[in-house]
Design an enzyme around this catalytic site. Structure first.
Site, PDB file in Angstrom:
ATOM      1  N   HIS A 127       0.764  -1.194  -0.047  1.00  0.00           N
ATOM      2  CA  HIS A 127       0.042  -0.275  -0.533  1.00  0.00           C
ATOM      3  C   HIS A 127       0.832   1.188   0.414  1.00  0.00           C
ATOM      4  CE1 HIS A 127      -4.404   1.514   1.166  1.00  0.00           C
ATOM      5  NE2 HIS A 127      -4.168   1.599  -0.173  1.00  0.00           N
ATOM      6  N   ASP A 166     -10.152  -0.601   4.363  1.00  0.00           N
ATOM      7  CA  ASP A 166      -8.554  -1.074   5.227  1.00  0.00           C
ATOM      8  C   ASP A 166      -8.728  -1.116   6.829  1.00  0.00           C
ATOM      9  OD1 ASP A 166      -6.081  -1.433   5.454  1.00  0.00           O
ATOM     10  OD2 ASP A 166      -4.835  -0.238   4.317  1.00  0.00           O
ATOM     11  N   GLU A 213      -1.739  -5.773  -1.745  1.00  0.00           N
ATOM     12  CA  GLU A 213      -1.751  -6.334  -0.564  1.00  0.00           C
ATOM     13  C   GLU A 213      -2.335  -7.490  -0.349  1.00  0.00           C
ATOM     14  OE1 GLU A 213       0.761  -5.181   1.671  1.00  0.00           O
ATOM     15  OE2 GLU A 213       0.587  -2.941   2.096  1.00  0.00           O
ATOM     16  N   ASP A 243      -7.576  -1.683   0.156  1.00  0.00           N
ATOM     17  CA  ASP A 243      -6.262  -2.810   1.031  1.00  0.00           C
ATOM     18  C   ASP A 243      -7.181  -3.708   1.393  1.00  0.00           C
ATOM     19  OD1 ASP A 243      -4.631  -4.778   2.697  1.00  0.00           O
ATOM     20  OD2 ASP A 243      -3.860  -2.818   2.767  1.00  0.00           O
ATOM     21  N   ASP A 286      -6.764  -6.394   2.770  1.00  0.00           N
ATOM     22  CA  ASP A 286      -7.376  -6.619   4.449  1.00  0.00           C
ATOM     23  C   ASP A 286      -8.002  -6.157   4.513  1.00  0.00           C
ATOM     24  OD1 ASP A 286      -6.250  -3.840   5.201  1.00  0.00           O
ATOM     25  OD2 ASP A 286      -3.858  -4.694   5.832  1.00  0.00           O
ATOM     26  N   HIS A 325      -6.317  -0.907   7.982  1.00  0.00           N
ATOM     27  CA  HIS A 325      -5.554  -0.083   9.188  1.00  0.00           C
ATOM     28  C   HIS A 325      -5.532   1.876   7.873  1.00  0.00           C
ATOM     29  CE1 HIS A 325      -3.886  -3.706   8.809  1.00  0.00           C
ATOM     30  NE2 HIS A 325      -2.997  -3.690  10.376  1.00  0.00           N
ATOM     31  N   ASP A 357      -2.960   3.905   7.673  1.00  0.00           N
ATOM     32  CA  ASP A 357      -1.688   4.549   6.847  1.00  0.00           C
ATOM     33  C   ASP A 357      -1.365   6.065   6.911  1.00  0.00           C
ATOM     34  OD1 ASP A 357      -1.856   1.429   7.062  1.00  0.00           O
ATOM     35  OD2 ASP A 357      -2.517   1.545   4.634  1.00  0.00           O
ATOM     36  N   HIS A 367       4.555   1.410   4.023  1.00  0.00           N
ATOM     37  CA  HIS A 367       3.295   0.810   3.414  1.00  0.00           C
ATOM     38  C   HIS A 367       2.403   1.752   4.984  1.00  0.00           C
ATOM     39  CE1 HIS A 367       2.039  -3.095   5.081  1.00  0.00           C
ATOM     40  NE2 HIS A 367       2.958  -2.426   6.094  1.00  0.00           N
TER      41      HIS A 367
END
Length: 349
Positions: A120, A143, A296, A251, A253, A145, A147, A160
């Site tokens: 990412h 996401d 990712e 992302d 995840d 997260h 980031d 990332h």
């Protein structure tokens, strides 16, 4: 407030020619096989895994001319020492500079772009290149997260986890002069960003989200409000003031690890399949999507081939639904149901 109907029609007519043309005519796919924004190798194989899961065939079934621009080739400096705990800054900076130019050219040529990562950190170049052509864009970041660590708040030093910090004008004085990043400049304000799916936020990131008033929806918010309301508020926040091309940075995840196991930083309690696909369907329904990142996917981290296939196939579903495939199925439309043809020979018998 639901933003369907007259408002969206007005927004679509007010878009710049370049961004309007991109959504109307063609889709380009660009691979960015890059992993140096974090420490776990394998995510550089994400573009191939997503293509192998049937991406191009799926897109061919939609109403676009589809162009596959292949994969970028990145330069890896021999000596790329860490800088104040920041890992591989020259390599990450160089890769994002190259990606930024490629994204800018693709959007400028009139394509809706699908960028396949890679990790990412690539969003620095992808969103930055998009902003060169569409400076009024808004960003939806899906996401686990945010980031948005700065180099000074990052616990890991992995870039990332810092992508958004390089984009935000409000954090310009918090970003040191990193080697490899002299070409970058912030282009986004906090009010032009929405996060969806957060559930793993570092202390520095929590401070930034609260201090800058960035609109964000954690998984608790999704549980409490429901994904329909989350998307209504998201689109109202980003689109009610003026027209904006949308950059979707997704992302894998963000999904629960039971659905997307082959990824580097899985976090339990993520999006369901229906929630993730609803997000992309609603973004498509705006008519304003200009670029999507899908990042990712890491084939080396799947416990078995089935886990890798499930993750890559999920990525294909996300991309296809963001470009118009709905859950009624992707198929050609027909205007008339054919009439029954009588077989006169059979009738005589």
């Amino acid at each position: 407030m639901s933003l369907r109907g007259p408002l969206f029609r007005l927004l679509r007519t007010q878009l710049s020619h370049t961004c309007q043309q991109s959504r109307a005519q063609s889709v380009a796919v660009l691979g960015a096989p890059f992993s140096r924004g974090q420490k776990r190798r394998g995510v550089e194989h994400g573009p191939k895994a997503i293509r192998d899961a049937g991406l191009m065939e799926r897109l061919a079934g939609l109403d676009y001319t589809v162009h596959d621009f292949g994969d970028l080739n990145f330069h890896y400096p021999e000596n790329d020492e860490s800088y104040n705990n920041i890992q591989s800054p020259r390599t990450v900076g160089s890769a994002n500079k190259k990606l930024s130019g490629a994204v800018s050219r693709a959007v400028g040529a009139g394509h809706t772009l699908v960028m396949l990562g890679g990790d990412h950190s690539l969003a620095i170049g992808s969103v930055g290149g998009h902003a060169e052509q569409c400076p009024d864009l808004c960003l939806i970041w899906v996401d686990a997260h945010p980031d948005v660590n700065t180099p000074m708040t990052s616990p890991s030093g992995n870039l990332h986890g810092q992508s958004v910090a390089f984009m935000l004008k409000e954090l310009q004085d918090k970003i040191p002069d990193l080697p490899g990043f002299s070409w970058t400049k912030p282009f986004l304000t906090a009010r032009d960003l929405v996060y969806i799916g957060l559930r793993d936020v570092d202390p520095g990131e929590h401070h930034i989200l609260k201090n800058l008033g960035i609109q964000n929806f954690t998984m608790r918010d999704i549980d409490r409000l429901g994904i329909q309301r989350v998307m209504e508020v998201t689109l109202d926040h980003l689109l009610s003031r003026k027209q904006r091309p949308i950059h979707l940075s997704f992302d894998i995840d963000s999904f629960d690890p039971s659905l997307a196991p082959a990824t580097g930083t899985p976090v339990n309690g993520g999006l369901t399949y229906r929630e993730g696909i609803y997000i992309t369907e609603e973004i498509h329904n705006t008519g304003l999507l200009s670029v999507i990142d899908l990042v990712e996917v890491n084939p080396l981290l799947g416990a078995n081939p089935e886990a890798v296939e499930a993750t890559a196939s999920l990525a294909v579903d996300v991309i296809a639904s963001s470009l118009g495939q709905d859950r009624e199925g992707a198929h050609s439309s027909i205007d008339v149901i054919p009439a029954v043809k009588e077989d006169t020979e059979q009738l005589r018998l």
